[in-house]
Design a protein around this motif. Structure first.
Motif, PDB file in Angstrom:
ATOM      1  N   GLN B 404       0.832  -1.206   0.000  1.00 25.46           N
ATOM      2  CA  GLN B 404       0.000   0.000   0.000  1.00 25.46           C
ATOM      3  C   GLN B 404       0.868   1.259   0.000  1.00 25.46           C
ATOM      4  OE1 GLN B 404      -2.170  -1.009   3.539  1.00 25.46           O
ATOM      5  NE2 GLN B 404      -3.934  -1.808   2.396  1.00 25.46           N
ATOM      6  N   GLY B 405       1.940   1.242   0.782  1.00 23.43           N
ATOM      7  CA  GLY B 405       2.833   2.400   0.850  1.00 23.43           C
ATOM      8  C   GLY B 405       3.493   2.679  -0.492  1.00 23.43           C
ATOM      9  N   LEU B 406       3.962   1.629  -1.150  1.00 21.17           N
ATOM     10  CA  LEU B 406       4.626   1.820  -2.448  1.00 21.17           C
ATOM     11  C   LEU B 406       3.649   2.403  -3.461  1.00 21.17           C
ATOM     12  CD1 LEU B 406       6.717  -1.478  -2.525  1.00 21.17           C
ATOM     13  CD2 LEU B 406       7.670   0.840  -2.622  1.00 21.17           C
ATOM     14  N   LEU B 407       2.411   1.935  -3.441  1.00 17.15           N
ATOM     15  CA  LEU B 407       1.431   2.454  -4.406  1.00 17.15           C
ATOM     16  C   LEU B 407       0.965   3.860  -4.026  1.00 17.15           C
ATOM     17  CD1 LEU B 407      -0.616  -0.725  -5.270  1.00 17.15           C
ATOM     18  CD2 LEU B 407       0.646   0.724  -6.858  1.00 17.15           C
ATOM     19  N   ARG B 408       0.948   4.166  -2.742  1.00 13.73           N
ATOM     20  CA  ARG B 408       0.541   5.504  -2.309  1.00 13.73           C
ATOM     21  C   ARG B 408       1.524   6.548  -2.812  1.00 13.73           C
ATOM     22  NH1 ARG B 408      -1.318   4.144   2.549  1.00 13.73           N
ATOM     23  NH2 ARG B 408       0.677   4.135   3.609  1.00 13.73           N
ATOM     24  N   HIS B 409       2.824   6.240  -2.738  1.00 13.15           N
ATOM     25  CA  HIS B 409       3.815   7.276  -3.021  1.00 13.15           C
ATOM     26  C   HIS B 409       4.548   7.100  -4.348  1.00 13.15           C
ATOM     27  CE1 HIS B 409       3.142   8.877   0.935  1.00 13.15           C
ATOM     28  NE2 HIS B 409       3.483   7.735   1.512  1.00 13.15           N
ATOM     29  N   PHE B 410       4.515   5.915  -4.909  1.00 17.77           N
ATOM     30  CA  PHE B 410       5.289   5.683  -6.139  1.00 17.77           C
ATOM     31  C   PHE B 410       4.456   5.015  -7.224  1.00 17.77           C
ATOM     32  CE2 PHE B 410       8.268   5.932  -2.613  1.00 17.77           C
ATOM     33  CZ  PHE B 410       9.082   6.958  -3.056  1.00 17.77           C
ATOM     34  N   ARG B 411       3.177   5.361  -7.257  1.00 15.52           N
ATOM     35  CA  ARG B 411       2.277   4.776  -8.239  1.00 15.52           C
ATOM     36  C   ARG B 411       2.793   4.993  -9.660  1.00 15.52           C
ATOM     37  NH1 ARG B 411      -3.554   3.454  -7.590  1.00 15.52           N
ATOM     38  NH2 ARG B 411      -4.287   3.081  -9.702  1.00 15.52           N
ATOM     39  N   GLU B 412       3.467   6.125  -9.872  1.00 11.74           N
ATOM     40  CA  GLU B 412       3.940   6.438 -11.240  1.00 11.74           C
ATOM     41  C   GLU B 412       4.973   5.414 -11.719  1.00 11.74           C
ATOM     42  OE1 GLU B 412       4.181   8.347  -8.590  1.00 11.74           O
ATOM     43  OE2 GLU B 412       6.254   9.005  -8.310  1.00 11.74           O
ATOM     44  N   ASP B 413       5.748   4.830 -10.814  1.00  6.06           N
ATOM     45  CA  ASP B 413       6.707   3.785 -11.230  1.00  6.06           C
ATOM     46  C   ASP B 413       5.951   2.580 -11.796  1.00  6.06           C
ATOM     47  OD1 ASP B 413       8.636   5.410 -10.138  1.00  6.06           O
ATOM     48  OD2 ASP B 413       9.687   3.788  -9.075  1.00  6.06           O
ATOM     49  N   PHE B 414       4.866   2.224 -11.135  1.00  3.13           N
ATOM     50  CA  PHE B 414       4.067   1.069 -11.567  1.00  3.13           C
ATOM     51  C   PHE B 414       3.383   1.383 -12.893  1.00  3.13           C
ATOM     52  CE2 PHE B 414       4.806   0.498  -7.121  1.00  3.13           C
ATOM     53  CZ  PHE B 414       4.770  -0.869  -6.880  1.00  3.13           C
TER      54      PHE B 414
END
Ligand code: FMN
Ligand code: SF4
Ligand code: FES
Lengths: 155, 431
Positions: B404-414
């Motif tokens: 959840q943290g990775l998608l909250r702050h780095f969604r653009e990478d995904f």
């Protein structure tokens, strides 16, 4: 009887430390594995008798824990940490270099039975990455050449 | 390993001295004076109240009040009571307990002895992760010395109080760090966590009343007895007193251990203490408390490292394992490593956890390969949400939070992976 008298005495000493016999099962598995290298079916049966449980209960425990082995292993275990902090600092490059050097993949044993290679989760040495352990000994702050030298020294 | 942290405090002041791990060396520094006072001159309630007043919170990850936990132990029972010292330290990014075990075993043992008096425990089991063979040996030696000197045993320091300490080695299962998984393992079983209630204070090790505390938690206790609650509260924040040992790892100039007051700002730790990013690099994000804790982007590092502040940013202190990621790093690869770990370590009892960790890993691997689709991110978040708060133990939450943290702050990478069908970070660490 497959467990030596010496190991058996050490197991009995462990049993004294716990309010229930079975508390000493993990310590006993460590002791037996130190002697035998792995937990063979007949060893599991003998342990089951010592602990007054079923052989399947011993095998369940053996298969649950990464450090117990239900099949023969190489003479040395080499485990490279590939969790995140180590990966960031070359842990995975180190595994790949060792795989090439030994001609096996992680999870396999060299043909001469010398080394079983594995990758492992965080070993509590993240600041000194990359790192690996050979048996019970940690080697930290490694580079590929030093690691290869360490492996070449294993008999 | 380091013998002493780069910045030391009361916990680690003497760890650089080899003699400190021996009984003589520890005693030369005033060791076991606090335990002697606790055993001979203090009632259990006095000790519990002092630790409560000091506001010591557990350092094993959950941050529960230690004095409060000790007060849950039943009084006036004829059953034997036990303490368990959790030395399983397997949360990725954590390596502080190893230092305390190897370099200051008597400090921890003294804290255990004081906790034993406070809770009326007859025995302590120290559960050391299987890979920590050397720390376990050092601890065994320290226990033997303490026993030979009459500090442990049938009559601890002539006080009439009996206590002994047993070391049990684990065998490589992360879930045995969870306190009830640990108890199962201690009983010689698979380390599958128990349903709660009953809590360990009622039904713990071998069915007896039990309190579980972390290595570092016990190590603070002698200092509180020696110098008092007000002194302890002189460190840290109002709600989170004391120091802790931060373990800094990853892409930073000076990775290592730092003992600092709770509430020290994360950017101070990363840039001032640990020297900031490697040459030519910029910090991208920092995982503040071991792998289970959600990541923070570089714009949010101005946060004091204490739960009351970290919670506002949807993360937590955890074990104080600070992992630094720089601008070379692909956050989808980070997600691959994180989800692989949780998939591999789930004990498999709960469907949400067993299946959810596998799904998350499959989806992020697909995205990393460039084969992800637009809907994948919503599926990921949906799976994570369904894992939270639904299971026997907090492992499933710990697996959901970092994703959840990775998608909250780095969604653009995904999104970039999905859009371009490949990884846009050529310099990132390889899988
Ligand atoms: C999945 C999981 C893993 C854990 N691993 C550890 C660990 O390795 N060491 C530890 O001290 N606590 C660990 N904990 C926390 C323990 O359950 C428990 O809260 C802690 O040992 C209590 O000690 P404290 O109050 O002194 O912090 C873990 C918890 C979970 C859910
Ligand atoms: S949440 Fe996961 S680790 Fe915890 S008991 Fe359930 S399956 Fe096991
Ligand atoms: S990640 Fe390798 S030791 Fe922690």
């Amino acid at each position: 009887m497959v467990i030596s008298a010496e190991t058996r005495a050490a197991i009995d000493a462990q049993i004294q430390k716990y309010p229930q016999r079975r508390g000493a099962l993990l310590p006993a598995l460590h002791l037996v594995q130190k002697e035998k290298g792995w937990i063979a079916p007949e060893t599991a049966r003998e342990l089951a008798a010592i602990f007054e449980i079923q052989p399947i209960e011993v095998l369940e425990v053996v298969t649950f824990y990464n450090m117990f082995y239900d099949r023969p292993q190489g003479r040395h275990h080499v485990y490279v940490c590939t969790n995140l902090p180590c990966s960031l600092r070359g842990g995975r490059d180190l595994v790949h270099a060792i795989e090439q050097h030994l001609g096996i993949e992680a999870g396999e044993t060299t043909k001469d039975g010398r080394i079983t290679l594995g990758h492992e989760e965080c070993l509590g040495a993240c600041a000194w990455a990359p790192m690996l352990r050979i048996g019970e000994t940690y080697h930290e702050n490694l580079d590929v050449e030093t690691a290869k030298r360490l492996l070449d020294e294993l008999k | 390993m380091q013998k002493a942290p780069f910045v030391t405090g009361y916990l680690t002041e003497h760890t650089g001295d080899d003699a400190y791990a021996t009984l003589d060396g520890y005693r030369a520094r005033g060791g076991y004076e606090a335990a002697k006072r606790a055993l001979t001159g203090m009632s259990p309630d006095e000790i519990v109240n002092l630790v409560k007043d000091a506001g010591l919170q557990g350092r094993g990850g959950a941050g529960f009040g230690t004095g409060m936990k000790w007060s849950f132990m039943p009084k006036g029972t004829d059953k034997p009571k036990y303490l368990v010292c959790n030395a399983d330290e397997s949360e990725p990014g954590s390596f502080k307990d190893r230092l305390l075990l190897e370099r200051a075993p008597h400090q921890m043992l003294e804290g255990i002895l004081i906790g034993a008096k406070a809770t009326g425990a007859a025995k302590t089991f120290v559960y050391v992760r299987g890979e920590y063979a050397h720390p376990a040996d050092v601890l065994e030696r320290a226990i033997d010395e303490a026993r030979a000197a009459g500090i442990l045993g049938a009559d601890c320091m002539g006080s009439g109080f009996a206590h002994d300490v047993v070391v049990t080695r684990g065998a490589g299962a992360y879930i045995c760090g969870e306190e009830t998984g640990l108890l199962e393992s201690l009983e010689g079983k698979k380390g599958q966590p128990r349903k709660k209630p009953p809590f360990p204070a009622q039904y713990g090790a071998f069915g007896m009343p039990t309190t579980v505390n972390n290595v570092e938690t016990f190590s603070h206790v002698p200092h509180i007895l020696n110098k008092g609650a007000a002194w302890f509260r002189g460190f840290g924040t109002e709600k989170s007193p004391g120091t802790t040992i931060f373990g800094v790892s990853g892409l930073v100039q000076r990775p290592g251990l730092y003992e600092l007051p709770l509430g020290t700002r994360l950017d101070t730790i990363v840039f001032d203490h640990a020297g900031g990013p490697l040459p030519g690099r910029k910090v991208k994000g920092v995982i503040p408390g071991g792998m289970s804790m959600p990541i923070l982007p570089v714009s949010q590092l101005d946060v004091p490292m204490a739960n009351e502040f970290l919670r506002e940013r949807k993360t937590m202190l955890g074990t104080g394992g600070v992992m630094v990621l720089d601008d070379s790093v692909c956050m989808v690869r980070v997600a691959c490593v994180v989800t692989y770990f949780f998939r591999d370590e789930s004990c498999g009892q709960c469907t949400q956890c067993r299946e959810g960790t596998g799904w998350m890993n499959k989806i992020v691997q697909r995205i990393e390969r460039g084969a992800g689709s637009k809907g994948d991110l919503d599926i990921l978040l949906d799976v994570a949400a369904k894992m939270e708060g639904q299971t026997i133990c907090a492992f499933a939450d710990a697996a959901a939070w970092p994703v959840q943290g990775l998608l909250r702050h780095f969604r653009e990478d995904f999104e970039a992976h999905i859009e371009h069908g490949k990884c846009p970070f050529p310099e990132s660490f390889q899988l």
